[in-house]
Enzyme design. Structure first.
Site, PDB file in Angstrom:
ATOM      1  N   CYS A 181      35.391  10.392  31.400  1.00 42.51           N
ATOM      2  CA  CYS A 181      33.961  10.300  31.706  1.00 42.51           C
ATOM      3  C   CYS A 181      33.569   8.944  32.285  1.00 42.51           C
ATOM      4  O   CYS A 181      32.931   8.854  33.343  1.00 42.51           O
ATOM      5  CB  CYS A 181      33.131  10.659  30.477  1.00 42.51           C
ATOM      6  SG  CYS A 181      33.193   9.452  29.127  1.00 42.51           S
TER       7      CYS A 181
ATOM      8  N   HIS B  46      29.877   9.262  25.544  1.00 38.50           N
ATOM      9  CA  HIS B  46      30.035  10.070  26.763  1.00 38.50           C
ATOM     10  C   HIS B  46      29.014   9.596  27.784  1.00 38.50           C
ATOM     11  O   HIS B  46      27.888   9.220  27.442  1.00 38.50           O
ATOM     12  CB  HIS B  46      29.826  11.553  26.471  1.00 38.50           C
ATOM     13  CG  HIS B  46      30.171  12.434  27.638  1.00 38.50           C
ATOM     14  ND1 HIS B  46      31.473  12.696  28.014  1.00 38.50           N
ATOM     15  CD2 HIS B  46      29.381  13.100  28.527  1.00 38.50           C
ATOM     16  CE1 HIS B  46      31.478  13.492  29.067  1.00 38.50           C
ATOM     17  NE2 HIS B  46      30.217  13.745  29.406  1.00 38.50           N
TER      18      HIS B  46
ATOM     19  N   HIS C 105      29.771  15.007  35.658  1.00 41.63           N
ATOM     20  CA  HIS C 105      30.561  14.288  34.658  1.00 41.63           C
ATOM     21  C   HIS C 105      31.942  14.909  34.528  1.00 41.63           C
ATOM     22  O   HIS C 105      32.205  16.011  35.026  1.00 41.63           O
ATOM     23  CB  HIS C 105      29.841  14.280  33.307  1.00 41.63           C
ATOM     24  CG  HIS C 105      29.761  15.630  32.649  1.00 41.63           C
ATOM     25  ND1 HIS C 105      30.022  15.828  31.306  1.00 41.63           N
ATOM     26  CD2 HIS C 105      29.435  16.855  33.140  1.00 41.63           C
ATOM     27  CE1 HIS C 105      29.857  17.110  31.010  1.00 41.63           C
ATOM     28  NE2 HIS C 105      29.501  17.748  32.102  1.00 41.63           N
TER      29      HIS C 105
END
Length: 346
Positions: free
Chosen positions: A262, A310, A322
């Site tokens: 990520c 994240h 993402h």
């Protein structure tokens, strides 16, 4: 008078004791079933186990992501420390060369002084045929002695500096060794969590896995966020880069261009825009101006969960791009796919 006996009847199949046991068991089962609440109409018997498995898989992916970001942080520090160690070692090598040159120079001066100063200067002056020439030479020798003293001080200073450089290099090497060991532990932690998630995934049916892969959380904000235009040219370039990565695989610890995790994806996208941002999602949270989610614009970084474990990039229209988790490629998802903890504008 003839005796009349009833002939013995042969038991018919299914009328012996095994059949009676079966009948009794069925009756008992029926009675037990009558005590249990009836299942709701239309309920699928494997729904709850699948939901529990998906919940455990999601939890493992979340834990793996937290561990991955910690791994990325240690890896980043390790890379910087490796450069520092290399520079320190180069400094030690240069310092040693300087000490060697000063020693050689001092040795040459000492040899010249010894060869010229073997006789007492007064005796030499009385015996010489050219006193003026001798006095010139004596002045030269005096200057050589002064120069030798200066070089000696330089050598002592260079030696002290060299020892300091060696000590610093040794300390950095020790730190590097500790970080490398930590890196291995964190790598093992990530691998164990991902392996556990794979084992759980294998327990799902193909239909359940397909449903899981196709699942998207509802966007609670829709397309009404902020402006539709990026906040700057570099943000626009980062959005173009992150869009170009859609479909590429997830790989923990990867920062492109072939695969990403990520924070690796967002760092890579901004690198393509000529802007350097930190490697980990936690550090990226502080890599710019904090803005409310309602004012998010394309190019902003959206951090998720309280620990910012994240990160995604907002691309407009209530969507982010993402790198979700292993097995799921870089993709579009609603910005409200999970709890948002911060929005940062680099």
């Amino acid at each position: 008078m003839a005796s009349h006996r009833s002939p013995r009847r042969t038991p018919q199949p299914g009328q012996g004791w095994p059949a009676r046991v079966t009948v009794l068991s069925a009756a008992a089962a029926g009675a037990a079933a009558a005590l249990l609440p009836a299942a709701p109409a239309g309920a699928k018997p494997d729904d709850k186990p699948a939901a529990r498995l998906n919940s455990r898989i999601d939890r493992l992916y979340e834990q793996a992501e937290v561990a991955t970001e910690k791994y990325n942080g240690v890896a980043e520090r390790t890379g910087k420390l490796r450069k520092q160690v290399a520079n320190a070692q180069d400094g030690v090598a240069r310092g040693q060369a300087k000490v060697n040159r000063l020693r050689d120079s001092l040795g040459s001066l000492a040899g010249a002084q010894y060869r010229s100063g073997g006789i007492d200067p007064a005796v030499t002056l009385m015996l010489t045929e050219d006193p003026d020439s001798y006095l010139d030479k004596a002045a030269t020798l005096d200057r050589i002695g002064s120069r030798q003293l200066t070089r000696l001080h330089q050598l002592q200073s260079a030696q002290r500096h060299l020892e300091q450089q060696r000590s610093e290099a040794a300390g950095k090497l020790e730190q590097l060794d500790g970080l490398q060991k930590s890196l291995k532990r964190r790598k093992k932690d990530v691998q164990q969590k991902l392996a556990a998630a794979r084992r759980l995934l294998n327990q799902l049916t193909p239909q359940q896995r397909a449903a899981r892969d196709g699942h998207r959380d509802k966007d609670t904000h829709g397309g009404g966020l902020g402006g539709a235009k990026p906040s700057s040219q570099r943000a626009a370039a980062a959005v173009a880069a992150v869009r170009s990565a859609v479909g590429r695989p997830y790989a923990w610890g990867a920062a492109g261009p072939g695969a990403f995790d990520c924070s690796g994806l967002t760092q890579w996208a901004y690198k393509q825009a000529g802007t350097s941002i930190p490697r980990t999602s936690q550090a990226q949270r502080s890599a710019g101006q904090q803005v409310p989610l309602s004012q998010a614009r394309p190019g902003d970084l959206v951090l998720y969960r309280d620990d910012a474990s994240h990160v995604a990039m907002y691309v407009g229209g209530g969507q982010v791009v993402h790198a979700p988790h292993p097995g799921a490629p870089v993709r579009y998802d609603p910005v409200g796919m999970m709890p948002v903890s911060a929005v940062t504008r680099p």
